[in-house]
Scaffold this motif. Sequence first.
Motif, PDB file in Angstrom:
ATOM      1  N   LEU A  12       0.828  -1.200   0.000  1.00  0.00           N
ATOM      2  CA  LEU A  12       0.000   0.000   0.000  1.00  0.00           C
ATOM      3  C   LEU A  12       0.867   1.255   0.000  1.00  0.00           C
ATOM      4  O   LEU A  12       0.603   2.212  -0.745  1.00  0.00           O
ATOM      5  CB  LEU A  12      -0.930  -0.005   1.233  1.00  0.00           C
ATOM      6  CG  LEU A  12      -1.956   1.113   1.295  1.00  0.00           C
ATOM      7  CD1 LEU A  12      -2.890   1.098   0.109  1.00  0.00           C
ATOM      8  CD2 LEU A  12      -2.736   1.062   2.581  1.00  0.00           C
ATOM      9  N   ILE A  13       1.909   1.285   0.785  1.00  0.00           N
ATOM     10  CA  ILE A  13       2.827   2.426   0.834  1.00  0.00           C
ATOM     11  C   ILE A  13       3.509   2.585  -0.512  1.00  0.00           C
ATOM     12  O   ILE A  13       3.655   3.704  -1.019  1.00  0.00           O
ATOM     13  CB  ILE A  13       3.850   2.250   1.982  1.00  0.00           C
ATOM     14  CG1 ILE A  13       3.130   2.408   3.320  1.00  0.00           C
ATOM     15  CG2 ILE A  13       4.975   3.268   1.859  1.00  0.00           C
ATOM     16  CD1 ILE A  13       3.991   2.093   4.532  1.00  0.00           C
ATOM     17  N   ASP A  14       3.904   1.487  -1.122  1.00  0.00           N
ATOM     18  CA  ASP A  14       4.548   1.541  -2.443  1.00  0.00           C
ATOM     19  C   ASP A  14       3.593   2.148  -3.479  1.00  0.00           C
ATOM     20  O   ASP A  14       3.983   2.974  -4.299  1.00  0.00           O
ATOM     21  CB  ASP A  14       4.997   0.146  -2.875  1.00  0.00           C
ATOM     22  CG  ASP A  14       6.231  -0.357  -2.123  1.00  0.00           C
ATOM     23  OD1 ASP A  14       6.901   0.490  -1.486  1.00  0.00           O
ATOM     24  OD2 ASP A  14       6.504  -1.563  -2.185  1.00  0.00           O
ATOM     25  N   VAL A  19       1.879   6.693  -6.884  1.00  0.00           N
ATOM     26  CA  VAL A  19       0.855   7.671  -7.280  1.00  0.00           C
ATOM     27  C   VAL A  19       1.342   9.084  -6.976  1.00  0.00           C
ATOM     28  O   VAL A  19       1.169  10.017  -7.770  1.00  0.00           O
ATOM     29  CB  VAL A  19      -0.484   7.364  -6.557  1.00  0.00           C
ATOM     30  CG1 VAL A  19      -1.476   8.508  -6.740  1.00  0.00           C
ATOM     31  CG2 VAL A  19      -1.081   6.072  -7.060  1.00  0.00           C
ATOM     32  N   THR A  20       1.989   9.253  -5.810  1.00  0.00           N
ATOM     33  CA  THR A  20       2.509  10.562  -5.436  1.00  0.00           C
ATOM     34  C   THR A  20       3.576  11.009  -6.412  1.00  0.00           C
ATOM     35  O   THR A  20       3.597  12.166  -6.852  1.00  0.00           O
ATOM     36  CB  THR A  20       3.078  10.530  -4.003  1.00  0.00           C
ATOM     37  OG1 THR A  20       2.068  10.088  -3.106  1.00  0.00           O
ATOM     38  CG2 THR A  20       3.555  11.900  -3.577  1.00  0.00           C
ATOM     39  N   CYS A  21       4.491  10.086  -6.785  1.00  0.00           N
ATOM     40  CA  CYS A  21       5.553  10.440  -7.745  1.00  0.00           C
ATOM     41  C   CYS A  21       4.974  10.817  -9.091  1.00  0.00           C
ATOM     42  O   CYS A  21       5.421  11.783  -9.725  1.00  0.00           O
ATOM     43  CB  CYS A  21       6.524   9.269  -7.886  1.00  0.00           C
ATOM     44  SG  CYS A  21       7.568   9.048  -6.444  1.00  0.00           S
ATOM     45  N   ILE A  22       3.972  10.086  -9.558  1.00  0.00           N
ATOM     46  CA  ILE A  22       3.342  10.395 -10.854  1.00  0.00           C
ATOM     47  C   ILE A  22       2.680  11.777 -10.778  1.00  0.00           C
ATOM     48  O   ILE A  22       2.792  12.580 -11.708  1.00  0.00           O
ATOM     49  CB  ILE A  22       2.332   9.297 -11.233  1.00  0.00           C
ATOM     50  CG1 ILE A  22       3.079   8.011 -11.581  1.00  0.00           C
ATOM     51  CG2 ILE A  22       1.455   9.738 -12.383  1.00  0.00           C
ATOM     52  CD1 ILE A  22       2.186   6.810 -11.809  1.00  0.00           C
TER      53      ILE A  22
END
Length: 157
Positions: A12-14, A19-22
């Motif tokens: 889930l963290i990955d 998503v955050t990086c994108i």
Amino acid sequence: MKTTNKDKQKVLIDRVLVVTCISVVLGLVGCQKEGAAEKAGKKIDSAAENAEQKIEQTTEKVGKELEGAKESVTEKAETAGEFIDDSVITTTVKAAILNDPLLNASHIEVTTDKGVVKLSGTVDSEPSISKAIEVAKSQKNVLSVESSLVVNIMTGK
């Protein structure tokens, strides 16, 4: 292989991290310098604004010039109308004087300026001066009559 809560949390963290990086990458892409299309769009907008301002200025200028021309034409038309009216008055007064039997031996000149008839020349008697003034005043559009008529002693009775 058994998945534990820690493994699920790591996955889930990955996923959240991906998503955050994108999202960050997409945000940075949106903040890039203006492209050629954006620059061209701004130039077109600026040119359209300038053209609109110039059209408004030109329209105002043409409107003022048109108003001035209209006033000038109106003034010239009034002047032409006065000249025509004056010449008609002069002709009418001359004809009336020539047709009057008491004034037929007279030498009367008639001029008209803005409806004011001016009589000059010679007549054969004082009553002829009065008659000439009376004839002139009785004509249409005559505002007033000025007389510098004199009795000619040679032809006077």
